[in-house]
Design a protein around this motif. Sequence first.
Motif, PDB file in Angstrom:
ATOM      1  N   ALA A  28       0.834  -1.215   0.000  1.00  0.00           N
ATOM      2  CA  ALA A  28       0.000   0.000   0.000  1.00  0.00           C
ATOM      3  C   ALA A  28       0.870   1.267   0.000  1.00  0.00           C
ATOM      4  O   ALA A  28       0.537   2.261  -0.647  1.00  0.00           O
ATOM      5  CB  ALA A  28      -0.940   0.004   1.200  1.00  0.00           C
ATOM      6  N   THR A  29       1.986   1.216   0.708  1.00  0.00           N
ATOM      7  CA  THR A  29       2.900   2.367   0.735  1.00  0.00           C
ATOM      8  C   THR A  29       3.503   2.589  -0.644  1.00  0.00           C
ATOM      9  O   THR A  29       3.539   3.724  -1.143  1.00  0.00           O
ATOM     10  CB  THR A  29       4.020   2.149   1.774  1.00  0.00           C
ATOM     11  OG1 THR A  29       3.421   1.972   3.059  1.00  0.00           O
ATOM     12  CG2 THR A  29       4.978   3.323   1.805  1.00  0.00           C
ATOM     13  N   LEU A  30       3.962   1.517  -1.272  1.00  0.00           N
ATOM     14  CA  LEU A  30       4.515   1.648  -2.620  1.00  0.00           C
ATOM     15  C   LEU A  30       3.455   2.157  -3.585  1.00  0.00           C
ATOM     16  O   LEU A  30       3.728   2.995  -4.442  1.00  0.00           O
ATOM     17  CB  LEU A  30       5.087   0.319  -3.113  1.00  0.00           C
ATOM     18  CG  LEU A  30       5.700   0.357  -4.515  1.00  0.00           C
ATOM     19  CD1 LEU A  30       6.854   1.350  -4.589  1.00  0.00           C
ATOM     20  CD2 LEU A  30       6.162  -1.031  -4.933  1.00  0.00           C
ATOM     21  N   GLY A  31       2.221   1.696  -3.428  1.00  0.00           N
ATOM     22  CA  GLY A  31       1.126   2.157  -4.280  1.00  0.00           C
ATOM     23  C   GLY A  31       0.899   3.659  -4.155  1.00  0.00           C
ATOM     24  O   GLY A  31       0.681   4.350  -5.155  1.00  0.00           O
ATOM     25  N   ARG A  32       0.958   4.174  -2.921  1.00  0.00           N
ATOM     26  CA  ARG A  32       0.782   5.627  -2.713  1.00  0.00           C
ATOM     27  C   ARG A  32       1.915   6.406  -3.367  1.00  0.00           C
ATOM     28  O   ARG A  32       1.691   7.459  -3.965  1.00  0.00           O
ATOM     29  CB  ARG A  32       0.698   5.935  -1.215  1.00  0.00           C
ATOM     30  CG  ARG A  32      -0.631   5.535  -0.594  1.00  0.00           C
ATOM     31  CD  ARG A  32      -0.843   6.156   0.775  1.00  0.00           C
ATOM     32  NE  ARG A  32       0.184   5.814   1.737  1.00  0.00           N
ATOM     33  CZ  ARG A  32       0.147   4.753   2.539  1.00  0.00           C
ATOM     34  NH1 ARG A  32      -0.868   3.912   2.479  1.00  0.00           N
ATOM     35  NH2 ARG A  32       1.106   4.523   3.386  1.00  0.00           N
TER      36      ARG A  32
END
Length: 199
Positions: A28-32
């Motif tokens: 999710a962090t990489l997606g943001r």
Amino acid sequence: MENKIKQVRMSAGLSCAELARRLDMIPATLGRIERGERGLRMELATRIAEVCNCSLGDVVGVLETSLLEPDDPSNPLPIVGKAVLGIGVVLTKTGATIPRPGIVAGVEDAYGFDMPDDTMSPRYEPGEVLIVDPTRKAKPGDYVIAGTLVDGQELGVVYRLMRLDKNEAVLNQSTGGTTVAKPADLTRLDVIVGSLIGR
């Protein structure tokens, strides 16, 4: 600045989850970061380039990479700001400087702004130096330093500009909600054009 993470990971045949696993990150962090909701630090961009077997320029765009490199060592970028808890940052030169990035070469009034807190997290994190170009006209979607006078001192706060017309400026912070100000009450609406980790 728009990154190219999605393009390079897809070219490498990786899903966001697989790339995150290889980087030892939460997907999710990489997606943001990939969507531009959170800043891309140069260290992470370098790791992504290694995992995807591409150049750093492919990850952040050749132009962006060169524009964050120091321009002229004899013309450093001044750092402004002294944090005042709960109010903002006093916009005064601190005496500290960093090498002037090429993105603000020739912009005499450009400055660096020490991000003092997590009010714009995950886009900007405490300790990042925001590169500010006060000569650029702010438009909706830009991240800006909004200045106001409080007790005779000019205070600056980092916002995302949501709307601007002659009657109101609608500004948003990740942790502080939305603020509506009259443009005439703002001393500045300076555009953030990049960020660097530490100094």
